[in-house]
Design an enzyme around this catalytic site. Structure first.
Site, PDB file in Angstrom:
ATOM      1  N   SER A 112       0.832  -1.195   0.000  1.00  0.00           N
ATOM      2  CA  SER A 112       0.000   0.000   0.000  1.00  0.00           C
ATOM      3  C   SER A 112       0.874   1.256   0.000  1.00  0.00           C
ATOM      4  O   SER A 112       1.748   1.411  -0.846  1.00  0.00           O
ATOM      5  CB  SER A 112      -0.949  -0.034   1.210  1.00  0.00           C
ATOM      6  OG  SER A 112      -1.954   0.943   1.083  1.00  0.00           O
ATOM      7  N   GLU A 234      -1.813  -2.144  -8.156  1.00  0.00           N
ATOM      8  CA  GLU A 234      -3.047  -2.536  -7.475  1.00  0.00           C
ATOM      9  C   GLU A 234      -3.524  -1.356  -6.656  1.00  0.00           C
ATOM     10  O   GLU A 234      -2.770  -0.414  -6.400  1.00  0.00           O
ATOM     11  CB  GLU A 234      -2.803  -3.764  -6.592  1.00  0.00           C
ATOM     12  CG  GLU A 234      -1.799  -3.571  -5.483  1.00  0.00           C
ATOM     13  CD  GLU A 234      -2.392  -2.996  -4.200  1.00  0.00           C
ATOM     14  OE1 GLU A 234      -3.564  -3.291  -3.884  1.00  0.00           O
ATOM     15  OE2 GLU A 234      -1.671  -2.259  -3.505  1.00  0.00           O
ATOM     16  N   HIS A 302      -4.246  -5.725  -1.558  1.00  0.00           N
ATOM     17  CA  HIS A 302      -4.902  -5.451  -0.282  1.00  0.00           C
ATOM     18  C   HIS A 302      -5.835  -6.571   0.179  1.00  0.00           C
ATOM     19  O   HIS A 302      -6.420  -6.476   1.254  1.00  0.00           O
ATOM     20  CB  HIS A 302      -5.711  -4.152  -0.386  1.00  0.00           C
ATOM     21  CG  HIS A 302      -4.890  -2.906  -0.289  1.00  0.00           C
ATOM     22  ND1 HIS A 302      -4.051  -2.492  -1.291  1.00  0.00           N
ATOM     23  CD2 HIS A 302      -4.784  -1.979   0.706  1.00  0.00           C
ATOM     24  CE1 HIS A 302      -3.477  -1.347  -0.935  1.00  0.00           C
ATOM     25  NE2 HIS A 302      -3.896  -1.019   0.270  1.00  0.00           N
TER      26      HIS A 302
END
Length: 333
Positions: A112, A234, A302
């Site tokens: 992230s 992503e 995630h």
């Protein structure tokens, strides 16, 4: 390139909070995650901001950088893992002790918002970094999903290999429970990876969280995209218009003219705004017929479970055999 040593049972894993203060707002999950890794035989070393909060972040920019640097400089710590992501890890980049990492390369892992640190370290030191689980977010999950994440963590980081073929998890989930009240495993969905292309593509694996990459793009903390790269991207909790903007940004920067292929990870709780379109649909629309091979739905993202992806090493996607593999070592031999 620099390679970290393989992780051994009994090694020290240091954890730090480069952005959000997860050790404060998710105390139950934090303790569960810490206990889980300790039971697997590792010794955990708490960063200096553990249990501290400055509202939206764990501490000031300088405090967060110093927490990270203390773990970098601790020779007994062999792996440094983020507790969670957030929004502003990129603020630490000017203050990281890159020279200490060059002298003592170690495993740096997270995902992230930590993408900024993984890419920045890669650009400054050429150390292989790892897009993979974060302590609280990943190892605070319940079995069997946490066990699958840990299996990838150990398999990828505990023994040097010259090659590796990823196996698709049978099931996955992006269902969100309240972390304070969750007391059982989450329901899952059947898994599927889609291989859109022909033949095979080999190239350096680079990337991470798409939204975070925008915060370092064009700086000397972002490795230059090279011809033939395999771009991993992503995202999480974004709506379709934001994803379209992000893909269009990559197009405008000429990224899709250079990369050999795109690995598009699952998008946690994607908001399609009623269109019934997926992130893949949006990417294909932005590409507008440009022939970029795509692996869609990869589980380094995630969602749970999470696979570990070394960044900076050569990968291969065989679109005929439906295989994604690593083609060179990522740990010190």
């Amino acid at each position: 390139m620099l390679y970290p040593q393989a992780l051994r049972k009994g090694d020290k894993i240091g954890f730090f909070s480069p952005s959000s203060p997860a050790t404060v707002f998710a105390q139950k999950r934090f303790q569960r995650a810490k206990t889980y890794l300790e039971k697997q035989g590792f010794e955990l070393v708490a960063g200096s901001l553990t249990g501290k909060s400055d509202h939206y972040r764990s501490g000031s920019i300088q405090e967060r950088a110093e927490e990270f640097n203390q773990l970098i400089r601790d020779a007994s710590v062999r792996c440094i893992m983020s507790t969670i992501g957030g929004s502003n890890s990129n603020a630490l980049l000017p203050y990281i002790d890159y020279e200490a990492l060059r002298r003592d390369p170690k495993i740096i892992i997270g995902y992230s918002d930590v993408t900024a640190l993984l890419m920045g370290i890669s650009a400054q030191t050429e150390l292989v970094t790892f897009y993979g689980p974060a302590l609280v977010a990943s190892f605070g999950e319940f079995p069997p999903l946490v066990d699958e994440t840990f299996a990838s963590f150990v398999e990828m980081l505990s023994s040097p290999k010259d090659s590796y073929v990823y196996s698709m998890p049978k099931a996955w989930t992006d269902i969100r429970y309240n972390w304070d009240t969750q007391d059982s495993a989450k329901p899952t969905y059947p898994n599927q990876w889609r291989f859109i292309g022909q033949g095979s593509v080999q190239g350096r694996i680079i990337g991470g969280n798409l939204n975070t990459l925008a915060g370092i793009w064009g700086s000397h903390y972002m490795p230059k995209i090279q011809h033939g790269d395999i771009l991993l991207i992503e995202d999480s909790l974004k709506s379709i218009e934001t994803v379209e903007r992000s893909f269009a940004h990559l197009l405008a920067c000429g990224v899709f003219d250079k990369v050999g292929a795109v690995v598009l990870g699952k998008h946690e709780l994607f908001d399609d705004k009623g269109t019934e379109r997926t992130p893949l649909d949006v990417l294909l629309e932005v590409l507008n017929g440009q022939p970029v091979p795509i692996l869609y739905g990869f589980d380094s993202c995630h969602t749970h479970p999470m696979l570990v992806t070394p960044l900076g090493v050569k990968g291969k996607i065989d679109f005929d055999r439906h295989e994604f593999s690593l083609e060179e070592n990522w740990l010190l031999r």
